[in-house]
Design an enzyme around this catalytic site. Structure first.
Site, PDB file in Angstrom:
ATOM      1  CE1 TYR A  35       0.148   1.857   4.303  1.00 47.46           C
ATOM      2  CE2 TYR A  35       0.654  -0.472   4.564  1.00 47.46           C
ATOM      3  CZ  TYR A  35       0.665   0.821   5.057  1.00 47.46           C
ATOM      4  OH  TYR A  35       1.188   1.078   6.302  1.00 47.46           O
ATOM      5  CB  CYS A  36       1.618   3.970  -1.744  1.00 51.10           C
ATOM      6  SG  CYS A  36       0.526   4.126  -3.170  1.00 51.10           S
ATOM      7  CB  ALA A  37      -0.529   8.294  -0.421  1.00 48.07           C
TER       8      ALA A  37
END
Length: 138
Positions: free
Chosen positions: A98-100
């Protein structure tokens, strides 16, 4: 007689070209079978809660200071050694990225798939969507 030979030769070339197209088609299908699995927050929570994989946050330290999901391995996408670090991950386990908002983590997931990894998951909408949906953050 010469016309029959030319017809048979032409037919043979035609049949060979059909076979080559069929092989390419089968190869394309098999390479498309493994893909990044982009999942929603509900599915992601279930996977990281019940799975035995590696959770990876690819955001910067500054972004992570606002909170993280679970207890992730931190591999900053902007780090010059990012892809070398990904190459160190075991191929026989599930990987959860995951990231932003899902873009950088999606690229990381696609990279692993291109390297032969099988079970790679990406959180659709990333951390922002996770928080928006009311899921826990650390």
């Amino acid at each position: 007689m010469k016309n029959k030979i030319n017809i048979l030769l032409g037919l043979g070339i035609f049949l060979l070209s059909l076979g080559a197209c069929e092989v390419k088609s089968q190869k394309d299908q098999s390479s498309e079978q493994v893909a990044v699995q982009n999942v929603d927050s509900d599915t992601f929570l279930k996977l990281i809660s019940e799975g035995d994989g590696i959770l990876i946050d690819v955001r910067t330290e500054e972004e992570m200071s606002n909170g993280v999901i679970g207890d992730p391995v931190k591999i900053d996408f902007s780090d010059k050694d990012f892809y070398q670090e990904l190459d160190q991950l075991p191929k026989d386990t599930e990987i959860y990225f995951y990231c932003a908002v899902g873009g950088r983590s999606g690229k990381a997931a696609e990279y692993l798939i291109s390297k032969g990894y099988q079970n790679v998951y990406n959180l659709k909408g990333g951390y922002d969507e996770w928080v928006k949906n009311g899921y826990p953050k650390n």
